[in-house]
Design an enzyme around this catalytic site. Structure first.
Site, PDB file in Angstrom:
ATOM      1  CE  LYS A  11      -3.764  -2.463   2.184  1.00  8.31           C
ATOM      2  NZ  LYS A  11      -4.444  -2.883   3.392  1.00  8.31           N
ATOM      3  CD  GLN A  63      -3.518  -4.463   6.514  1.00  2.00           C
ATOM      4  OE1 GLN A  63      -3.426  -3.480   5.792  1.00  2.00           O
ATOM      5  NE2 GLN A  63      -4.095  -5.579   6.109  1.00  2.00           N
ATOM      6  CG  ASP A 116     -10.008  -0.683   4.231  1.00  2.98           C
ATOM      7  OD1 ASP A 116      -9.735  -0.887   3.032  1.00  2.98           O
ATOM      8  OD2 ASP A 116      -9.299  -1.108   5.168  1.00  2.98           O
TER       9      ASP A 116
END
Ligand code: NAP
Length: 281
Positions: A51, A95, A118
């Site tokens: 990422k 994460q 997200d």
């Protein structure tokens, strides 16, 4: 047809890169993504590195905050609240998975839904169900872009999604429904899974079991999107689909690696950019 997610994602990244370049001339700051990683899970470390690299490639400012696995829930929530207040931050990503002592739901709810890159915040999940504008979870969003890229019209098509996770199965089912497909969600308790799958014009597989889906599950001429990331008996990366067994039966299929994976990271960049525009309206 083998759907080359790597190539398609590179094309999209180059477009984003140009857009970020324009942004740098027009605005007084760049889009910024903050990723928080707690613990030392190996797969998570790799995902976060990918990422970071992808953000750097397109010129999005990226900050990775790393904590060891003993970092407390309270401290994590405080850090997120601080980032929520920071006007230079467009996207916040924590994460997953988190260490067991941290409540994942609490963490996701604490992220400002307008920075929820997200798309996992309950408000955004609700918006997705309602068909309203929201950050769409990256893996499902990537799959829809791939179907678009091969000019595949979902109207009236039978979609079977195997897997009902919040991050893949459920959201992608919603997106397919919005595109007028007839959608079935299968899972570990589904009876006669091969029979259910055989009716799929599009089979989306998000199970997490190496090469479980063979040609017995496939309707001739189907499109197969393989989300799984596993290791095979030789420790090589592979999907949930037995690629060699099904490839001659399908119309199109995503390989692993090089299919859905690169699209997921690219959609994260796209979501960051979209949030930046939202914050600068
Ligand atoms: P998950 O949360 O573990 O969910 C797995 C789903 O598969 C569950 O709904 C489970 O059913 C179902 N399942 C398990 N065994 C099954 C069986 N024998 N038959 C039918 N269904 C079965 O997984 P996830 O987070 O969605 O991820 C799935 C896979 O995709 C993993 O390999 C993950 O690493 C990969 N992934 C890849 C990307 C990418 O960017 N390429 C992104 C996210 C995830 P129950 O609900 O009944 O338990």
């Amino acid at each position: 047809m083998i759907i080359n997610g790597k190539e398609i994602s590179l094309k999209i990244k180059d477009k984003i890169k140009k857009e970020v370049d324009q942004i740098s001339k027009k605005y007084n700051r760049l889009p910024k993504l903050v990723v928080i990683l707690v613990g030392d899970d190996q797969a998570s470390q790799t995902y976060v590195r990918n990422k970071e690299r992808a953000s750097q490639y397109v010129g999005i400012e990226s900050q990775v905050i790393r904590h060891d696995s003993s970092f407390s829930e309270e401290a994590l929530l405080a850090e997120i609240r601080q980032l929520n207040q920071d006007d230079t931050v467009d996207g916040i990503l924590v994460q997953l998975p988190l260490p067991a002592h941290i409540d994942e739901d609490k963490v996701l709810e604490t992220i400002d839904s307008n920075k929820d890159v997200d798309g996992f915040h309950p408000d955004n999940v609700a918006k997705l169900f309602l068909g309203q504008q929201c950050p769409v979870p990256c893996t499902p969003k990537g799959m829809m872009v791939l179907l678009d890229e091969i000019n595949y019209d979902l109207t009236g098509k039978e979609v079977v999604v195997i897997g009902r996770s919040h991050i893949v199965g459920k959201p992608v089912a919603m997106l397919c429904l919005q595109k007028n497909a007839t959608v079935t969600i299968a899972h570990s308790k589904t009876k006669d899974l091969p029979k259910v799958c055989q009716r799929a014009d599009i089979l989306i597989v998000a199970i997490g079991k190496a090469k479980m889906i063979n040609s017995d599950y496939i309707k001739e001429g189907a499109v197969v999107l393989d989300v799984g990331i596993n290791r095979d008996e030789n420790n090589r990366l592979c999907g949930d689909v037995d690629f060699d067994d099904v490839k001659d039966k399908v119309y199109a299929i995503t390989p692993v690696p090089g299919g859905i994976g690169p699209m997921t990271v690219t959609m994260l960049l796209k979501n960051t950019l979209e949030l930046f525009y939202q914050h600068n309206q």
